[in-house]
Design an enzyme around this catalytic site. Structure first.
Site, PDB file in Angstrom:
ATOM      1  N   ASN A   1       0.859  -1.191   0.000  1.00  0.00           N
ATOM      2  CA  ASN A   1       0.000   0.000   0.000  1.00  0.00           C
ATOM      3  C   ASN A   1       0.898   1.244   0.000  1.00  0.00           C
ATOM      4  OD1 ASN A   1      -1.817   2.036   0.510  1.00  0.00           O
ATOM      5  ND2 ASN A   1      -2.260   1.396   2.629  1.00  0.00           N
ATOM      6  N   TRP A   2       0.924   1.915  -1.140  1.00  0.00           N
ATOM      7  CA  TRP A   2       1.833   3.067  -1.262  1.00  0.00           C
ATOM      8  C   TRP A   2       1.263   4.322  -0.616  1.00  0.00           C
ATOM      9  CZ3 TRP A   2       3.767   2.751  -7.107  1.00  0.00           C
ATOM     10  CH2 TRP A   2       4.442   1.530  -7.278  1.00  0.00           C
ATOM     11  N   LYS A   3       0.024   4.262  -0.183  1.00  0.00           N
ATOM     12  CA  LYS A   3      -0.642   5.406   0.453  1.00  0.00           C
ATOM     13  C   LYS A   3      -0.522   6.655  -0.432  1.00  0.00           C
ATOM     14  CE  LYS A   3       0.274   3.337   4.882  1.00  0.00           C
ATOM     15  NZ  LYS A   3       0.077   3.449   6.307  1.00  0.00           N
TER      16      LYS A   3
ATOM     17  N   HIS B   1      -9.576   0.793   4.855  1.00  0.00           N
ATOM     18  CA  HIS B   1      -8.281   0.990   5.522  1.00  0.00           C
ATOM     19  C   HIS B   1      -8.503   1.906   6.731  1.00  0.00           C
ATOM     20  CE1 HIS B   1      -4.188   2.220   6.353  1.00  0.00           C
ATOM     21  NE2 HIS B   1      -3.795   1.160   5.668  1.00  0.00           N
TER      22      HIS B   1
ATOM     23  N   GLU C   1      -6.925   4.285   7.909  1.00  0.00           N
ATOM     24  CA  GLU C   1      -6.711   5.721   7.687  1.00  0.00           C
ATOM     25  C   GLU C   1      -7.952   6.362   7.060  1.00  0.00           C
ATOM     26  OE1 GLU C   1      -2.976   5.412   5.598  1.00  0.00           O
ATOM     27  OE2 GLU C   1      -1.981   4.823   7.462  1.00  0.00           O
TER      28      GLU C   1
ATOM     29  N   GLU D   1      -5.331  -5.392  10.475  1.00  0.00           N
ATOM     30  CA  GLU D   1      -4.329  -4.353  10.690  1.00  0.00           C
ATOM     31  C   GLU D   1      -4.626  -3.622  11.995  1.00  0.00           C
ATOM     32  OE1 GLU D   1      -2.371  -2.997   6.851  1.00  0.00           O
ATOM     33  OE2 GLU D   1      -4.274  -1.949   6.917  1.00  0.00           O
TER      34      GLU D   1
ATOM     35  N   GLY E   1       2.249   2.084  10.678  1.00  0.00           N
ATOM     36  CA  GLY E   1       3.146   3.225  10.519  1.00  0.00           C
ATOM     37  C   GLY E   1       3.802   3.676  11.815  1.00  0.00           C
TER      38      GLY E   1
ATOM     39  N   SER F   1       3.451  -2.389  10.248  1.00  0.00           N
ATOM     40  CA  SER F   1       4.907  -2.326  10.402  1.00  0.00           C
ATOM     41  C   SER F   1       5.610  -3.651  10.078  1.00  0.00           C
ATOM     42  CB  SER F   1       5.272  -1.830  11.806  1.00  0.00           C
ATOM     43  OG  SER F   1       4.731  -0.542  12.030  1.00  0.00           O
TER      44      SER F   1
ATOM     45  N   GLY G   1       2.791  -1.285   4.282  1.00  0.00           N
ATOM     46  CA  GLY G   1       2.756   0.143   3.987  1.00  0.00           C
ATOM     47  C   GLY G   1       4.151   0.664   3.689  1.00  0.00           C
ATOM     48  N   GLY G   2       4.763   1.306   4.688  1.00  0.00           N
ATOM     49  CA  GLY G   2       6.053   1.973   4.502  1.00  0.00           C
ATOM     50  C   GLY G   2       7.100   1.131   3.786  1.00  0.00           C
TER      51      GLY G   2
HETATM   52  C1  PEP Z   1      -0.782  -0.087   5.896  1.00  0.00           C
HETATM   53  O1  PEP Z   1      -0.821   1.064   5.492  1.00  0.00           O
HETATM   54  O2  PEP Z   1      -1.694  -0.834   5.561  1.00  0.00           O
HETATM   55  C2  PEP Z   1       0.325  -0.512   6.764  1.00  0.00           C
HETATM   56  C3  PEP Z   1       0.283  -1.699   7.273  1.00  0.00           C
HETATM   57  O3  PEP Z   1       1.352   0.391   6.959  1.00  0.00           O
HETATM   58  P1  PEP Z   1       2.785   0.100   7.634  1.00  0.00           P
HETATM   59  O4  PEP Z   1       3.304  -1.194   7.064  1.00  0.00           O
HETATM   60  O5  PEP Z   1       3.616   1.269   7.287  1.00  0.00           O
HETATM   61  O6  PEP Z   1       2.545  -0.030   9.115  1.00  0.00           O
END
Ligand code: PEP
Length: 250
Positions: A9-11, A95, A97, A166, A172, A211, A232-233
């Protein structure tokens, strides 16, 4: 046997130049053949990514889609049918967010159904906040988020969907659920589905997100009910993402 999946997920990250660089890195990865790999760029970059990854075994998804399947008068939204037309396979639904910005179960049911109606595979994201975990409400929260879809659309909707657990406190933040914490929730999710239909429960892929990095992926993905990850990141770095994909192939 469920086929593992790793989704990036590049957000809200990327410029045309940085996306070109990431596509180049992804194109040169040695990916395990037994793992489904997908990336979820911002809408703006979906065409660039689909063109750039042509011929590679990486699917593309969107991070969000409209509550209506077909194009129409909905300013600022993107219809699932438009995503299919662009070449997307998946779409994230719910998601955290977006839930934090006000998306609630009722709207997410409509998004999930609209996506499936035109052949997109929804990746339903569910998870508890730190406050809810500390209050001992994790399974109640996750159960309600999942249950709202089951009640409205039936458990059969998960025959062609993916679920990502999640925990909000792990997204994040650099904090990760321990493999056992994640497994416990994944087992509860599968049990909730199994209470309605054991075949659907056994077939659906449950991804862990929060993470995930190459350094913790092997342990997480080694748990019996964790079928891969939503990243994500770490998905913004092609080499790191490749290492996570290989961890899912172990
Ligand atoms: C996500 O955005 O779905 C996520 C899991 O982010 P991260 O891996 O950065 O925690």
């Amino acid at each position: 046997m469920r086929r593992p999946m790793v989704a990036g997920n590049w957000k809200m990250h990327g410029t045309r130049a940085s996306v070109a660089e990431l596509i180049n890195g992804l194109s040169h990865l040695a990916l395990p053949s037994g793992v489904d790999v997908a990336v979820f760029p911002p809408f703006l970059h979906i065409n660039q990514v689909i063109d750039g990854l042509k011929g590679k075994s990486i699917s593309v998804g969107a991070q969000n889609s409209a509550v209506e399947s077909m194009q129409g008068a909905l300013t600022g939204e993107v219809a699932p049918s438009q995503l299919v037309d662009a070449g997307c396979t998946f779409v994230l639904v719910g998601h955290s967010e977006r839930r934090q910005m006000g998306e609630q179960d009722g709207m997410l049911i409509r998004k999930f159904a609209a996506a499936q109606a035109c052949g997109l595979i929804p990746v339903l994201c569910i998870g508890e906040t730190l406050e809810q975990r500390e209050a001992g409400k994790t399974l109640e929260v996750v159960g309600r988020q999942l249950g709202s879809i089951i009640e409205e659309l039936g458990v059969g909707a998960f025959a062609n969907a993916v679920i990502a657990y999640e925990p909000v406190w792990a997204i994040g933040t650099g904090l990760t659920a321990s493999p056992q914490q994640a497994q416990d929730v994944h087992a509860a999710i599968r049990a909730q589905l199994a209470a309605e239909n054991s075949e659907v429960a056994q077939g659906v892929r449950l991804l862990y997100g929060g993470s995930v990095k190459a350094a913790n992926a092997v342990e997480l993905f080694g748990m019996p009910d964790i079928d891969g990850g939503l990243i994500g990141g770490a998905s913004l770095n092609a080499d790191e993402f490749g290492a996570i994909c290989r961890a899912a192939g172990n």
